[in-house]
Scaffold this motif. Structure first.
Motif, PDB file in Angstrom:
ATOM      1  N   GLN A 182      15.985  -5.200  32.758  1.00 32.70           N
ATOM      2  CA  GLN A 182      14.586  -4.864  33.005  1.00 32.70           C
ATOM      3  C   GLN A 182      13.698  -5.064  31.774  1.00 32.70           C
ATOM      4  N   HIS A 183      14.286  -5.481  30.651  1.00 29.69           N
ATOM      5  CA  HIS A 183      13.479  -5.689  29.450  1.00 29.69           C
ATOM      6  C   HIS A 183      12.858  -7.082  29.469  1.00 29.69           C
ATOM      7  N   ASP A 184      11.836  -7.271  28.640  1.00 25.49           N
ATOM      8  CA  ASP A 184      11.202  -8.577  28.500  1.00 25.49           C
ATOM      9  C   ASP A 184      12.103  -9.505  27.690  1.00 25.49           C
ATOM     10  N   GLU A 185      11.711 -10.749  27.587  1.00 23.53           N
ATOM     11  CA  GLU A 185      12.491 -11.705  26.803  1.00 23.53           C
ATOM     12  C   GLU A 185      12.521 -11.271  25.337  1.00 23.53           C
ATOM     13  N   LEU A 186      13.703 -11.277  24.760  1.00 27.24           N
ATOM     14  CA  LEU A 186      13.875 -10.827  23.378  1.00 27.24           C
ATOM     15  C   LEU A 186      13.366 -11.888  22.410  1.00 27.24           C
ATOM     16  N   GLU A 187      12.586 -11.433  21.429  1.00 27.55           N
ATOM     17  CA  GLU A 187      12.022 -12.346  20.453  1.00 27.55           C
ATOM     18  C   GLU A 187      12.115 -11.747  19.056  1.00 27.55           C
ATOM     19  N   GLY A 188      12.119 -12.621  18.050  1.00 23.61           N
ATOM     20  CA  GLY A 188      12.065 -12.197  16.651  1.00 23.61           C
ATOM     21  C   GLY A 188      13.160 -11.228  16.265  1.00 23.61           C
ATOM     22  N   ARG A 189      12.752 -10.076  15.712  1.00 26.74           N
ATOM     23  CA  ARG A 189      13.696  -9.086  15.201  1.00 26.74           C
ATOM     24  C   ARG A 189      14.520  -8.439  16.314  1.00 26.74           C
ATOM     25  N   GLU A 190      14.078  -8.569  17.554  1.00 29.30           N
ATOM     26  CA  GLU A 190      14.823  -7.995  18.663  1.00 29.30           C
ATOM     27  C   GLU A 190      16.146  -8.725  18.900  1.00 29.30           C
ATOM     28  N   ARG A 191      16.292  -9.883  18.271  1.00 32.50           N
ATOM     29  CA  ARG A 191      17.511 -10.681  18.466  1.00 32.50           C
ATOM     30  C   ARG A 191      18.289 -10.823  17.159  1.00 32.50           C
ATOM     31  N   HIS A 192      18.197  -9.824  16.291  1.00 32.82           N
ATOM     32  CA  HIS A 192      18.818  -9.969  14.975  1.00 32.82           C
ATOM     33  C   HIS A 192      20.330  -9.752  14.998  1.00 32.82           C
ATOM     34  N   LYS A 193      20.867  -9.195  16.081  1.00 36.85           N
ATOM     35  CA  LYS A 193      22.318  -8.972  16.150  1.00 36.85           C
ATOM     36  C   LYS A 193      23.019 -10.235  16.642  1.00 36.85           C
ATOM     37  N   ARG A 194      24.231 -10.421  16.186  1.00 38.41           N
ATOM     38  CA  ARG A 194      25.022 -11.577  16.589  1.00 38.41           C
ATOM     39  C   ARG A 194      25.626 -11.335  17.970  1.00 38.41           C
ATOM     40  N   TRP A 195      25.400 -12.279  18.875  1.00 37.50           N
ATOM     41  CA  TRP A 195      25.971 -12.149  20.207  1.00 37.50           C
ATOM     42  C   TRP A 195      27.479 -12.322  20.144  1.00 37.50           C
TER      43      TRP A 195
END
Length: 297
Positions: A182-195
């Motif tokens: 339900q969250h919006d598309e992750l951008e910038g610092r929201e994607r700082h963790k390694r998948w």
């Protein structure tokens, strides 16, 4: 055993949790069971039990709950919801003896147990990548409970298990009940963790934690509203009046419990403190056990 009613306010929700079993005394070693009335946030009842009467701690907790339930029935108090930690013996007793009561688990206790498992996993070889995801998984656990107020057990479990895809950067196709995030598309610092990568050692071990038999049973029982945080607050007050470092007689412990209960009820609903500018005032505490995280007080 001694019993007392320490609040005259009641709605329809009770929060109960056994006290720590190391609240010892040099003579009688009483343990306690406390019921907190929400939303009035008052301690309604506590049970003082001689440890000598029950050899096992689990038996003490069950006895305390039984007596508190009888106390409520005696005063014509109906318990609509009972929130406890996830003790197996308590769960069994409530299921067999409180059929008209909804039994829910406190989220903090479930999150605490999961954090321990994640921390232990992060110390294993080739599994350190799980460490940055620990806080996110705890937040996801709280969101799972808070976003499911009607206790739809299947939906709650589906939301929780969607974390298996989210840590792979997959945000849709989770399940029929909960198809996408339900969250919006992750951008910038929201994607700082390694998948994480599917099939990797750390991912497979993480799957064992997420989909374990215990979590599958406990997640649907998470409380979406009432928690035992007020009870933890009462335990903190209790420790001021009856320190665990000092031994007390049965009546000495009982009198201190009375004082703690009256003090808690008198101050539990105090108005929030404000600065001269009219802004809410908080105190930030960095407790050692939080390992760098803070608590607003």
């Amino acid at each position: 055993m001694a019993r007392t009613l320490v609040a005259d306010h009641y709605q329809n929700t009770s929060v109960s949790e056994p006290a720590e079993d190391n609240q010892n005394t040099s003579v009688s070693e009483p343990a306690e069971d406390i019921h907190i009335d929400q939303p009035n946030n008052h301690a309604m009842d506590f049970e003082e039990i001689l440890k000598a009467m029950k050899s096992k701690t689990a038996a003490i907790w069950e006895t305390g709950l039984q007596r508190s339930v009888e106390f409520c029935k005696h005063h014509n108090i109906k318990t609509k919801t009972l929130v406890t930690d996830r003790h197996v013996q308590i769960k069994k007793w409530v299921r067999e003896n409180m059929e008209d009561t909804t039994h829910a688990f406190d989220v903090w206790h479930v999150a605490k147990g999961m954090k321990k498992k994640l921390f232990a996993l992060s110390k294993e070889k080739d599994c350190s990548d799980v460490s940055p995801w620990t806080k996110s998984m705890v937040n996801h656990l709280y969101w799972t409970a808070a976003s499911s107020p009607n206790l739809n057990e299947d939906l709650v479990l589906a939301k929780w298990q969607s974390i298996s895809n989210r840590i792979l950067n997959v945000h849709d196709g989770h399940s029929t009940l909960f198809p996408s995030c339900q969250h919006d598309e992750l951008e910038g610092r929201e994607r700082h963790k390694r998948w994480l990568k599917p099939g990797s050692k750390v991912y497979e071990k993480l799957q064992d934690i997420i989909n374990s038999k215990q979590m599958t049973k406990d997640i649907p029982m998470l409380s979406s509203g009432q928690q035992t945080s007020e009870l933890e607050g009462f335990h903190s007050v209790d420790n001021h009046f009856a320190s665990k470092m000092i031994g007390f007689s049965f009546h000495g412990m009982l009198s201190r419990q009375w004082l703690a209960a009256m003090h808690f009820n008198e101050n539990s609903n105090r108005d929030h403190a404000y600065t001269q500018d009219g802004k809410a005032r908080y105190r930030i505490v960095y407790a050692k056990y939080k390992k760098g995280e803070h608590t607003n007080m």
